[in-house]
Motif scaffolding. Structure first.
Motif, mmCIF file in Angstrom:
data_model
loop_
_atom_site.group_PDB
_atom_site.id
_atom_site.type_symbol
_atom_site.label_atom_id
_atom_site.label_comp_id
_atom_site.label_asym_id
_atom_site.label_seq_id
_atom_site.Cartn_x
_atom_site.Cartn_y
_atom_site.Cartn_z
ATOM 1 N N GLY A 172 40.860 201.895 91.487
ATOM 2 C CA GLY A 172 40.799 200.652 90.747
ATOM 3 C C GLY A 172 41.706 200.294 89.383
ATOM 4 N N ASP A 173 42.143 199.289 89.086
ATOM 5 C CA ASP A 173 42.870 199.325 87.585
ATOM 6 C C ASP A 173 42.058 199.667 86.518
ATOM 7 O OD1 ASP A 173 41.398 196.811 87.830
ATOM 8 O OD2 ASP A 173 43.553 195.911 87.343
ATOM 9 N N ASN A 174 40.700 199.329 86.485
ATOM 10 C CA ASN A 174 39.739 199.828 85.590
ATOM 11 C C ASN A 174 39.309 201.166 85.636
ATOM 12 O OD1 ASN A 174 39.312 196.777 83.956
ATOM 13 N ND2 ASN A 174 38.823 196.417 86.270
ATOM 14 N N CYS A 175 39.145 201.474 86.721
ATOM 15 C CA CYS A 175 39.018 203.055 86.754
ATOM 16 C C CYS A 175 40.133 203.966 86.186
ATOM 17 C CB CYS A 175 38.632 203.391 88.141
ATOM 18 S SG CYS A 175 37.901 202.190 89.271
ATOM 19 N N PHE A 219 49.303 198.072 90.503
ATOM 20 C CA PHE A 219 49.217 196.950 91.341
ATOM 21 C C PHE A 219 48.174 195.749 90.669
ATOM 22 C CE2 PHE A 219 51.946 197.461 95.379
ATOM 23 C CZ PHE A 219 52.370 198.919 95.157
ATOM 24 N N SER A 220 48.644 195.241 89.519
ATOM 25 C CA SER A 220 47.540 194.372 88.998
ATOM 26 C C SER A 220 47.757 193.174 89.408
ATOM 27 C CB SER A 220 47.529 194.434 87.400
ATOM 28 O OG SER A 220 48.859 194.161 87.012
ATOM 29 N N THR A 221 46.983 192.178 88.880
ATOM 30 C CA THR A 221 46.921 190.714 89.187
ATOM 31 C C THR A 221 48.352 190.031 89.029
ATOM 32 O OG1 THR A 221 44.738 190.763 88.505
ATOM 33 C CG2 THR A 221 45.441 188.690 88.976
ATOM 34 N N GLN A 222 48.926 190.190 87.802
ATOM 35 C CA GLN A 222 50.067 189.338 87.884
ATOM 36 C C GLN A 222 51.452 190.117 87.963
ATOM 37 O OE1 GLN A 222 50.105 186.571 84.402
ATOM 38 N NE2 GLN A 222 48.133 187.636 83.637
ATOM 39 N N LEU A 271 42.269 194.181 78.144
ATOM 40 C CA LEU A 271 42.797 192.772 77.958
ATOM 41 C C LEU A 271 43.789 192.268 78.990
ATOM 42 C CD1 LEU A 271 42.334 192.769 73.842
ATOM 43 C CD2 LEU A 271 40.978 191.743 75.783
ATOM 44 N N GLY A 272 43.548 192.376 80.261
ATOM 45 C CA GLY A 272 44.746 192.003 81.300
ATOM 46 C C GLY A 272 44.450 190.651 81.705
ATOM 47 N N THR A 273 44.586 190.449 82.913
ATOM 48 C CA THR A 273 44.531 189.262 83.358
ATOM 49 C C THR A 273 42.722 188.791 83.110
ATOM 50 O OG1 THR A 273 46.143 189.305 85.048
ATOM 51 C CG2 THR A 273 44.658 187.472 85.306
ATOM 52 N N ASP A 322 39.442 190.342 81.109
ATOM 53 C CA ASP A 322 39.174 191.146 80.116
ATOM 54 C C ASP A 322 37.750 191.875 80.603
ATOM 55 O OD1 ASP A 322 40.709 189.590 78.512
ATOM 56 O OD2 ASP A 322 38.980 188.554 77.120
ATOM 57 N N THR A 323 37.667 193.334 80.351
ATOM 58 C CA THR A 323 36.887 194.240 80.776
ATOM 59 C C THR A 323 36.231 195.245 79.492
ATOM 60 O OG1 THR A 323 38.057 195.728 81.785
ATOM 61 C CG2 THR A 323 37.395 194.044 83.263
ATOM 62 N N LEU A 324 35.094 195.286 79.651
ATOM 63 C CA LEU A 324 34.579 196.454 78.751
ATOM 64 C C LEU A 324 34.283 197.662 79.835
ATOM 65 C CD1 LEU A 324 32.246 194.173 76.618
ATOM 66 C CD2 LEU A 324 34.025 195.676 75.737
ATOM 67 N N ALA A 342 30.439 202.464 83.319
ATOM 68 C CA ALA A 342 29.860 201.027 83.299
ATOM 69 C C ALA A 342 31.160 200.156 83.134
ATOM 70 C CB ALA A 342 29.086 200.969 82.088
ATOM 71 N N LEU A 343 31.215 198.821 83.838
ATOM 72 C CA LEU A 343 32.021 198.065 83.868
ATOM 73 C C LEU A 343 31.488 196.423 83.665
ATOM 74 C CD1 LEU A 343 35.267 197.025 84.366
ATOM 75 C CD2 LEU A 343 34.344 197.139 86.793
ATOM 76 N N LEU A 344 32.084 195.839 82.582
ATOM 77 C CA LEU A 344 31.644 194.420 82.443
ATOM 78 C C LEU A 344 33.080 193.671 82.647
ATOM 79 C CD1 LEU A 344 28.862 192.980 82.066
ATOM 80 C CD2 LEU A 344 29.366 193.381 79.579
HETATM 81 O O1 LIG Z 1 37.381 192.281 88.897
HETATM 82 C C1 LIG Z 1 37.624 192.870 87.963
HETATM 83 C C2 LIG Z 1 36.938 193.913 87.520
HETATM 84 O O2 LIG Z 1 35.978 194.159 88.306
HETATM 85 C C3 LIG Z 1 39.253 192.699 87.476
HETATM 86 O O3 LIG Z 1 39.323 193.539 86.403
HETATM 87 C C4 LIG Z 1 40.235 193.298 88.426
HETATM 88 O O4 LIG Z 1 40.318 194.699 88.456
HETATM 89 C C5 LIG Z 1 41.708 192.752 87.740
HETATM 90 O O5 LIG Z 1 42.211 193.404 86.654
HETATM 91 P P1 LIG Z 1 43.434 192.932 85.566
HETATM 92 O O6 LIG Z 1 44.584 192.423 86.651
HETATM 93 O O7 LIG Z 1 42.869 191.819 84.988
HETATM 94 O O8 LIG Z 1 43.594 194.175 84.958
#
Ligand SMILES: O=C(CO)[C@@H](O)[C@H](O)COP(=O)(O)O
Ligand SMILES: Nc1ncnc2c1ncn2[C@@H]1O[C@H](COP(=O)(O)OP(=O)(O)O)[C@@H](O)[C@H]1O
Length: 528
Positions: free
Chosen positions: A277-280, A14-17, A297-299, A301-303, A330-332
């Motif tokens: 969470g999606d990043n987890c 269930f991501s952003t878009q 590189l979704g909606t 960008d995370t490292l 770790a998450l950025l």
């Molecule tokens: O706020 C964060 C991570 O801390 C975002 O990465 C959301 O988790 C949205 O993820 P995407 O839809 O961009 O993958």
């Protein structure tokens, strides 16, 4: 296919878009996929990029019924794709992080009594007391300050793994408690997007998992329990009941609810594993080894990086990890990721990524000294309001610049920002490192080449699937089921292939630009 002995596993993101679904086999190979794009497939909710801008500055929300409706829709698409739901042993999922879902007093009863003969969204139309603030919301600066004043900024970081951030759920809850007390009081439970989605599958309010729960500024990442001081600073004495007890990510939350058995033919004993969470979930899907850094590189960008223990970062976040291999992570996160790239692609090159990439290759690395910072939405790192800064080689504001220089300025500026702030957070990057890219934009080799040059490290992508969060959700379902049922699975190793390696002259071009990037961000306005 009754009597089929194959074992399959279902994952959701269930991501952003969009809402994505995947079915994998015992060897983790991908068998089926489907997705629902919110703006296109559910236009009645009037979202842009999956969200709605609120009336207040920085307010960004999404209606939870959008996600509910999308679930039935994606299930129907899986039916059309030929999925035999009776072979699915376990389900898990991922959700955009930090967003909160506010359940009404009768929500639990409605979840318990879902009829397979009607759509979910008609049965849950009164289950939510308000729209959901999501991770792009930056309207809680005052609440962040109040939380840091109450707990101490460094202490908060020590306890929860993060200083106070606007999108984190604690400050969001505090804002609701402060500005809309009737909504707060009318709420029986507060879920994260991940635990809300899990609730639909189990037919009861599902617990928040510890990994996604660490993105709230409320969880003590050492004791893995809610911290009383943080709870008190964000709500009243009912807050811990509203949140429920958090559980390890590898928890079987229950069997799938009868709605899915009756409507889609799941086995009644199909297990639902806590959503995260999606990043987890991406970290779980990437199965990163030492020295590997995930680049999602979704909606946004995370490292991402697996960590052996907790830490108190001055910027960025440390979360409880989603799997036993990664006890902490770790998450950025950078808010201006794919949607910002997409907006400027449309402006500079029309709607085609190929045309945008032609612009990138029409100018040289280093971009003749043009550098840009493009924040279409408030940025998280550094904390800054929306704005745009484009400078020429002499450092003067540049106007009427040819599109190829803008295209490269945007992407080089983004890659430099990722590198600078990763270094500040202590991500160790050297010649032996690898960036493992995933998410929608990871199919773009020109973009990955810029990251390889700026980071001075090769960029790899996963062979199995471009979306590690989605694959990770299905793999977590399989791995937790395997342990819980005592049934070994063959599984599979992660295969990654290099897609971009640094050009020989990158180290003459990008280190000076990195220093220049740091000077530029010192001069731009900051939030708060
Ligand atoms: O706020 C964060 C991570 O801390 C975002 O990465 C959301 O988790 C949205 O993820 P995407 O839809 O961009 O993958
Ligand atoms: N070829 C491409 N180059 C760059 N970006 C792309 C490309 N194809 C898709 N994208 C980007 O991928 C984004 C969607 O990625 P996705 O991981 O599905 O996002 P999310 O999980 O946040 O919903 C879109 O906003 C789009 O801009």
């Amino acid at each position: 296919m009754t009597g089929d002995s194959r074992k399959t596993f279902l994952g959701f993101d269930f991501s952003t878009q969009r809402l994505k679904a995947i079915v994998i086999g015992e060897d983790f190979s991908v068998l089926h996929e489907a997705d629902v794009e919110f703006d296109v497939d559910l236009p009645e909710f009037r979202t842009a990029g999956g969200v709605v801008r609120g009336v207040e500055r920085g307010e960004v929300i999404a209606p939870p019924l959008l996600w509910v409706k999308a679930l039935d829709m994606v299930m129907d698409r899986l039916v059309v794709a030929g999925v035999d739901f009776s072979t699915i042993e376990a389900v898990s999922g991922a959700g955009q992080q930090h967003g909160s879902v506010w359940w009404s007093k009768d929500a639990e009863t409605r979840l318990n009594t879902l009829s397979p003969d009607e759509f979910l969204h008609t049965q849950l139309s009164t289950a939510f007391v308000t729209d959901s603030p999501v991770w792009m919301d930056s309207s809680t600066t005052a609440d962040c300050k109040a939380l840091e004043d109450a707990v101490g900024a460094e202490e908060l970081s020590k306890i929860t793994g993060s200083r106070a951030y606007e999108r984190f759920t604690g400050p969001q809850i505090r804002k609701m408690f402060r500005t809309r007390p009737r909504v707060y009081q009318a709420t029986s439970r507060i879920s994260l997007v991940s635990s809300f989605a899990c609730s639909l599958l189990v037919g009861k309010i599902a617990p928040i998992d510890l990994s996604d729960g660490s993105g709230m500024n409320l969880l003590d990442i050492h004791t893995l329990q809610w911290d009383d001081k943080c709870l008190q600073a964000c709500g009243d004495e009912s807050l811990s009941t509203k949140l429920g007890t958090p559980v390890p990510s590898a928890t079987v939350v229950g069997p799938i609810c009868s709605y899915f058995v009756g409507r889609y033919g799941f086995k009644p004993d199909c297990r639902v594993v806590a959503f995260t969470g999606d990043n987890c979930s991406a970290l779980a899907g990437l199965r990163l080894r030492a020295g590997w850094v995930g680049l999602s590189l979704g909606t946004s960008d995370t490292l991402l990086l697996g960590l052996p223990g907790p830490a108190a970062p001055p910027a960025g976040h440390v979360l409880a990890g989603p799997t036993p291999d990664a006890p902490y992570m770790a998450l950025l996160c950078f808010a201006n990721g794919s949607l910002t790239r997409q907006n400027h692609r449309d402006r500079l090159a029309g709607h085609s990524w190929d045309a945008f990439n032609d612009l990138l290759t029409a100018t040289v690395r280093g971009n003749m000294g043009y550098m840009g910072i493009y924040y279409d939405t408030a940025e998280i790192v550094p904390r800054a309001p929306a704005g745009r800064w484009l400078l020429d080689a002499s450092g003067r504001a540049a106007e009427r610049v040819a599109p190829q220089f803008e295209a490269r300025a945007l992407l080089e500026g983004q890659a430099l920002a990722r590198r600078a702030h990763a270094e500040d957070m202590g991500f160790k990057l050297d010649k032996s490192s690898r960036l493992i890219a995933t998410g929608g934009a990871s199919v773009n080799k020109e973009l990955l080449q810029i990251f390889a040059d700026v980071f001075d490290t090769p960029v790899y992508v996963q062979d199995q699937h471009a979306n590690a969060a989605l694959l990770g959700a299905a793999i977590r379902a399989a791995e937790v089921w395997s342990v819980a049922s005592g049934t070994p699975l063959p599984g599979s190793e992660l295969n990654v292939s290099p897609v971009a390696t640094p050009y020989p002259d990158h180290d003459k071009i990008y280190p000076p630009m990195l220093a220049r990037y740091r000077q530029i961000i010192d001069t731009i306005p900051k939030l708060g």
